[in-house]
Design a protein around this motif. Structure first.
Motif, short mmCIF file in Angstrom:
data_model
loop_
_atom_site.label_atom_id
_atom_site.label_comp_id
_atom_site.label_asym_id
_atom_site.label_seq_id
_atom_site.Cartn_x
_atom_site.Cartn_y
_atom_site.Cartn_z
N ARG A 88 0.84 -1.20 0.00
CA ARG A 88 0.00 0.00 0.00
C ARG A 88 0.87 1.26 0.00
O ARG A 88 0.51 2.29 -0.59
CB ARG A 88 -0.93 -0.03 1.21
N GLY A 89 2.03 1.19 0.67
CA GLY A 89 2.96 2.30 0.64
C GLY A 89 3.49 2.56 -0.76
O GLY A 89 3.67 3.71 -1.16
N ILE A 90 3.73 1.49 -1.51
CA ILE A 90 4.16 1.65 -2.90
C ILE A 90 3.09 2.41 -3.70
O ILE A 90 3.41 3.31 -4.48
CB ILE A 90 4.44 0.28 -3.53
N ALA B 202 3.60 6.16 -5.37
CA ALA B 202 3.37 6.40 -6.80
C ALA B 202 2.38 7.53 -7.00
O ALA B 202 2.54 8.36 -7.90
CB ALA B 202 2.86 5.11 -7.46
N ALA B 203 1.35 7.58 -6.17
CA ALA B 203 0.35 8.64 -6.30
C ALA B 203 0.93 10.00 -5.94
O ALA B 203 0.64 11.01 -6.60
CB ALA B 203 -0.85 8.34 -5.42
N ASP B 204 1.76 10.06 -4.91
CA ASP B 204 2.30 11.34 -4.47
C ASP B 204 3.26 11.96 -5.48
O ASP B 204 3.50 13.17 -5.45
CB ASP B 204 3.01 11.18 -3.12
N VAL B 205 3.81 11.14 -6.37
CA VAL B 205 4.70 11.67 -7.40
C VAL B 205 3.92 12.49 -8.43
O VAL B 205 4.44 13.42 -9.03
CB VAL B 205 5.45 10.52 -8.10
N ALA C 234 8.69 2.42 4.05
CA ALA C 234 9.56 1.68 3.14
C ALA C 234 8.91 1.55 1.77
O ALA C 234 9.57 1.69 0.73
CB ALA C 234 9.87 0.30 3.72
N GLY C 235 7.61 1.29 1.74
CA GLY C 235 6.90 1.19 0.47
C GLY C 235 6.87 2.51 -0.28
O GLY C 235 7.08 2.56 -1.50
N ILE C 236 6.62 3.60 0.44
CA ILE C 236 6.58 4.92 -0.19
C ILE C 236 7.94 5.28 -0.78
O ILE C 236 8.03 5.73 -1.93
CB ILE C 236 6.14 5.99 0.84
N LEU C 237 9.01 5.07 -0.01
CA LEU C 237 10.35 5.40 -0.49
C LEU C 237 10.76 4.51 -1.67
O LEU C 237 11.38 4.98 -2.62
CB LEU C 237 11.36 5.27 0.65
N THR C 238 10.39 3.24 -1.61
CA THR C 238 10.67 2.34 -2.72
C THR C 238 10.00 2.82 -3.99
O THR C 238 10.59 2.85 -5.07
CB THR C 238 10.21 0.91 -2.39
N SER C 239 8.74 3.20 -3.84
CA SER C 239 7.97 3.66 -5.00
C SER C 239 8.58 4.92 -5.60
O SER C 239 8.75 5.03 -6.82
CB SER C 239 6.53 3.93 -4.58
N LEU D 166 11.92 4.01 -7.36
CA LEU D 166 11.86 3.15 -8.54
C LEU D 166 10.87 3.59 -9.60
O LEU D 166 11.08 3.36 -10.79
CB LEU D 166 11.53 1.71 -8.11
N LEU D 167 9.77 4.23 -9.17
CA LEU D 167 8.69 4.53 -10.11
C LEU D 167 8.62 5.99 -10.54
O LEU D 167 7.91 6.30 -11.50
CB LEU D 167 7.34 4.13 -9.50
N ALA D 168 9.33 6.88 -9.85
CA ALA D 168 9.21 8.32 -10.17
C ALA D 168 9.56 8.60 -11.62
O ALA D 168 8.82 9.29 -12.33
CB ALA D 168 10.11 9.13 -9.23
N ARG D 169 10.68 8.05 -12.09
CA ARG D 169 11.09 8.30 -13.47
C ARG D 169 10.10 7.68 -14.46
O ARG D 169 9.78 8.28 -15.49
CB ARG D 169 12.49 7.73 -13.71
N LEU D 170 9.60 6.47 -14.14
CA LEU D 170 8.66 5.81 -15.04
C LEU D 170 7.36 6.59 -15.15
O LEU D 170 6.83 6.81 -16.25
CB LEU D 170 8.38 4.39 -14.54
#
Length: 307
Positions: free
Chosen positions: A12-14, A18-21, A77-82, A85-89
């Motif tokens: 859920r953190g991931i 992703a949404a906050d980006v 941890a999920g938020i930071l991972t997202s 890893l996902l900000a550029r995508l």
């Protein structure tokens, strides 16, 4: 034995990260959709100096349980991972395929609103009035012009972080969009890319101060006026749909946007109306909400005592 990690919360953190980006999408919305919003508010509101006393008198394990730190660590941890890893995508998709991305998030949020309002026990005039007020407030924020953030220093980053983090935990009000309004969205991303640690530390400090200050008020409101507050949050989500309209282009200043019909968008960009792909993306967003509601139905941590 106290669990040190919750994989479900991590996932859920991931989603929240992703949404906050994305400017216009709130991580708080994803917390509501995935059923952890009220646990998040209750946990953050429980972070207080008294936890140190519990540690001294009852030991570290009791301190850890009282603070619900397994939940917080897993979520963070999920938020930071997202973000890592996902900000550029996500930013690449927003740059090259904006219509289906915005349509997906529109479907996600549109399907979430009735899911948030359905469990409410009270649905009187005060709840509907609050829902309308939240909708209008989110629309006003969505249509507000941006500011220039050139020359932003540590103090500006600190204050921006304090304001943006409050928006990030409110469904329907995007922390990234608040940064955009303040003219700090690009400077913050630039600081991340360039490793400007002094500015990032100031921003993180502002986030911490803003979060711990605001969340106590929100926790108290949820405990006293649960259904009315949830109606307000549902209104925020409804109003944010204005910001998520898929067919829009930026103005010459780069700070504002023009909302267009699909036909006008096709004429302005030469990319076609993309109606079919937008509909499919919106339906996919709705399907995601439905699947999430089956896996993690919304539950109430804070019970309404008066309204």
């Amino acid at each position: 034995m106290t669990a040190l990690f919750r994989p479900g919360v991590y996932c859920r953190g991931i989603a929240m990260g992703a949404a906050d980006v994305v400017p216009g999408v709130s991580g708080g919305t994803l917390a509501l959709i995935t059923g952890i919003y009220e646990e998040l508010i209750a946990t953050l509101g429980g972070v207080r100096p008294g936890l140190i006393t519990i540690w001294r008198r009852q030991g570290f394990a009791a301190f850890w349980r009282a603070g619900n730190f397994t939940f917080l660590i897993s979520l963070l941890a999920g938020i930071l991972t997202s973000i890592a890893l996902l900000a550029r995508l996500i930013t690449w998709f927003l740059e090259h395929h904006p219509v289906p991305v915005w349509a997906f998030f529109s479907g996600l949020i549109a399907a979430s609103i009735p899911m948030i309002l359905k469990p409410l026990v009270r649905r009187g005039p005060s709840q509907w009035a609050t829902f309308l007020a939240g909708t209008l407030a989110a629309v006003a924020i969505s249509l507000a012009p941006g500011l220039q953030g050139a020359g932003a220093g540590p103090l500006v980053f600190f204050l921006g972080g304090a304001v943006a983090i409050c928006a990030m935990i409110l469904p329907g009000i995007s922390g990234s969009f608040i940064l955009l309004l303040l003219g700090l969205y690009e400077p913050v991303l630039q600081a991340v890319r360039d490793g400007q640690w002094s500015l990032l530390a100031a921003f993180a400090g502002g986030c911490a101060v803003g979060l711990l200050s605001f969340v106590h008020l929100l926790k108290w409101l949820l405990s006293r006026y649960h259904d009315t507050v949830m109606a307000l949050l549902g209104g925020f989500m409804a109003g944010s749909l204005v910001k998520l309209w898929p067919w829009r282009i930026g103005d010459e200043s780069g700070l504002g946007e023009h909302w267009l019909t699909p036909h006008q968008y096709a004429q302005a960009t030469g990319e076609g109306t993309q109606i079919l792909i937008a509909v499919l993306a919106a339906l996919l967003g709705m399907a995601v909400v439905w699947l999430l509601s089956l896996a993690a139905p919304v539950h109430n941590v804070a019970k309404e005592t008066t309204d």
